[in-house]
Design an enzyme around this catalytic site. Structure first.
Site, mmCIF file in Angstrom:
data_model
loop_
_atom_site.group_PDB
_atom_site.id
_atom_site.type_symbol
_atom_site.label_atom_id
_atom_site.label_comp_id
_atom_site.label_asym_id
_atom_site.label_seq_id
_atom_site.Cartn_x
_atom_site.Cartn_y
_atom_site.Cartn_z
ATOM 1 C CB ALA A 67 -0.874 0.003 1.245
ATOM 2 N N GLY A 111 0.280 -5.218 0.402
ATOM 3 C CA GLY A 111 -0.849 -5.242 -0.525
ATOM 4 C C GLY A 111 -0.474 -5.839 -1.878
ATOM 5 C CD GLU A 114 -3.056 -7.798 2.063
ATOM 6 O OE1 GLU A 114 -2.748 -6.606 1.863
ATOM 7 O OE2 GLU A 114 -3.800 -8.153 2.982
ATOM 8 C CD GLU A 134 0.756 -5.862 5.329
ATOM 9 O OE1 GLU A 134 1.557 -6.753 5.680
ATOM 10 O OE2 GLU A 134 0.075 -5.926 4.285
HETATM 11 N N1 COA Z 1 4.467 3.318 -0.187
HETATM 12 C C1 COA Z 1 4.879 4.511 -0.651
HETATM 13 N N2 COA Z 1 6.059 4.703 -1.250
HETATM 14 C C2 COA Z 1 6.881 3.639 -1.373
HETATM 15 C C3 COA Z 1 6.518 2.376 -0.918
HETATM 16 C C4 COA Z 1 5.257 2.232 -0.287
HETATM 17 N N3 COA Z 1 4.810 1.051 0.149
HETATM 18 N N4 COA Z 1 7.534 1.508 -1.159
HETATM 19 C C5 COA Z 1 8.499 2.235 -1.775
HETATM 20 N N5 COA Z 1 8.098 3.511 -1.897
HETATM 21 C C6 COA Z 1 8.845 4.628 -2.507
HETATM 22 C C7 COA Z 1 9.962 5.129 -1.606
HETATM 23 O O1 COA Z 1 9.437 6.023 -0.658
HETATM 24 C C8 COA Z 1 10.861 5.791 -2.619
HETATM 25 O O2 COA Z 1 10.276 7.017 -2.995
HETATM 26 P P1 COA Z 1 11.228 8.349 -3.063
HETATM 27 O O3 COA Z 1 12.249 8.036 -4.131
HETATM 28 O O4 COA Z 1 10.273 9.442 -3.467
HETATM 29 O O5 COA Z 1 11.841 8.508 -1.712
HETATM 30 C C9 COA Z 1 10.731 4.885 -3.844
HETATM 31 O O6 COA Z 1 9.506 4.171 -3.685
HETATM 32 C C10 COA Z 1 11.861 3.861 -3.953
HETATM 33 O O7 COA Z 1 11.922 3.126 -2.751
HETATM 34 P P2 COA Z 1 13.238 2.968 -1.849
HETATM 35 O O8 COA Z 1 12.815 2.701 -0.443
HETATM 36 O O9 COA Z 1 14.141 4.117 -2.086
HETATM 37 O O10 COA Z 1 13.886 1.680 -2.501
HETATM 38 P P3 COA Z 1 14.872 0.635 -1.769
HETATM 39 O O11 COA Z 1 15.361 -0.259 -2.847
HETATM 40 O O12 COA Z 1 15.831 1.329 -0.926
HETATM 41 O O13 COA Z 1 13.901 -0.229 -0.780
HETATM 42 C C11 COA Z 1 11.932 -1.497 -0.194
HETATM 43 C C12 COA Z 1 12.903 -1.042 -1.322
HETATM 44 C C13 COA Z 1 10.777 -2.230 -0.873
HETATM 45 C C14 COA Z 1 12.647 -2.436 0.764
HETATM 46 C C15 COA Z 1 11.413 -0.255 0.563
HETATM 47 O O14 COA Z 1 10.953 0.701 -0.376
HETATM 48 C C16 COA Z 1 10.276 -0.553 1.499
HETATM 49 O O15 COA Z 1 10.482 -1.106 2.569
HETATM 50 N N6 COA Z 1 9.035 -0.173 1.116
HETATM 51 C C17 COA Z 1 7.872 -0.309 1.965
HETATM 52 C C18 COA Z 1 7.370 -1.715 1.967
HETATM 53 C C19 COA Z 1 6.183 -1.869 2.881
HETATM 54 O O16 COA Z 1 6.287 -1.731 4.088
HETATM 55 N N7 COA Z 1 5.014 -2.186 2.283
HETATM 56 C C20 COA Z 1 3.803 -2.456 3.021
HETATM 57 C C21 COA Z 1 2.995 -1.243 3.238
HETATM 58 S S1 COA Z 1 1.582 -1.617 4.227
#
Ligand code: COA
Length: 260
Positions: A67, A111, A114, A134
């Site tokens: 999400a 998500g 999911e 989450e």
């Molecule tokens: N929601 C909103 N933005 C997200 C996102 C999410 N779930 N996942 C990644 N992004 C965005 C980051 O904020 C970043 O945006 P920015 O460049 O404007 O700062 C961009 O996508 C790239 O992500 P980044 O974190 O820089 O890449 P990474 O390779 O360092 O890490 C992940 C990748 C997937 C490990 C990390 O992005 C992450 O943990 N994301 C969240 C996952 C999560 O918790 N999902 C469940 C939500 S309920």
């Protein structure tokens, strides 16, 4: 119809590809993706030229990173409940009448997982990573994850994924039965299309009824399921495609199913 957060491509093989198209945000699911996704599914459902739907994410790094966390700040319990209680993207995929395949290229988180779980089949690249993170945000899965993951891979494995928030790799996902196949990233699309195109040659009504029967298995008891199966099986005998399938076999030729 034109969309901003997704793309829809119809191929002449009977396969449509719906792509979540926010690669700069790793295809995180914001409200607009949900709205556009539901609208696209309504459209694809009515299009008889579409026999199989593949869902994927733009870019090579991520299928869907969950999400859109930036939208969480403005959510109240009521708005969040409404978002997930109404006709969600997840449930629209689940109830989509034609076969669906999640083509998972990279991160498949929250998500995103999911959404993949709402599809009928899941195939992924060797670099795919799956998790329900989450719990790390102080919340839990709300897009069907606790229910669909548990039905698919069992309580023990599902519980570990849900309670730790840890990522599992593609080979572990395969071992758990979370995905059907793992392919090298360079082959993912071709292999997925091979699978989708094979299914697209089958009789559309039989596919739909078969899908309904299989889905009913985890939502009913055995007696109800067996009764439902017989009813759906009987409906197949009313179709022109059943005549075509049987004739083609007897005439030693390939059937040409028309969805009638
Ligand atoms: N929601 C909103 N933005 C997200 C996102 C999410 N779930 N996942 C990644 N992004 C965005 C980051 O904020 C970043 O945006 P920015 O460049 O404007 O700062 C961009 O996508 C790239 O992500 P980044 O974190 O820089 O890449 P990474 O390779 O360092 O890490 C992940 C990748 C997937 C490990 C990390 O992005 C992450 O943990 N994301 C969240 C996952 C999560 O918790 N999902 C469940 C939500 S309920």
């Amino acid at each position: 119809m034109t969309y901003e957060t997704i793309t829809v491509e119809r191929r002449d093989t009977g396969v449509a590809v719906l792509t979540i198209n926010r690669p700069e945000k790793l295809n995180a699911l914001n409200k607009q993706v949900h709205t556009e996704g539901v609208a696209a599914l309504e459209d694809l459902k009515r299009d008889d030229s579409v026999r199989v739907l593949v869902i994927t994410g733009a870019g090579e790094k991520s299928f869907i990173a969950g999400a859109d966390i930036s939208e969480f700040a403005g959510q109240t319990p009521v708005t969040q409940r409404n978002l997930f209680h109404e006709k969600t993207f997840f449930n629209s995929i689940d109830s989509f009448p034609k076969p669906t395949i999640a083509m998972v290229n990279g991160f498949c988180l929250g998500g995103g997982n999911e959404l993949a779980l709402a599809c009928d089949l899941r195939v992924c690249s060797g670099n795919a990573k799956f998790s329900q993170p989450e719990i790390n945000l102080g919340i839990m899965s709300g897009g069907g994850g606790t229910q669909r993951l548990t039905r698919l891979i069992g309580e023990g494995r599902s519980m570990e994924i849900m309670l730790t928030g840890d990522m599992i790799d593609a080979e572990t996902a395969l071992k758990f039965g979370l995905v059907n196949h793992v392919y090298p990233a360079a082959e993912l699309e071709a292999k997925t299309m091979e699978l989708a195109e094979k299914i697209a040659t089958k009789a559309p009504i039989a596919l739909q009824l078969c899908k309904e029967a299989v889905k009913f298995a985890s939502r009913s008891n055995l007696d109800e399921g067996l009764r439902r199966e017989v009813d759906l099986f009987a409906i197949c005998f009313s179709t022109e495609d059943k005549q075509e399938g049987v004739s083609a076999f007897l005439e030693k030729r390939k059937p040409n199913f028309k969805g009638k």
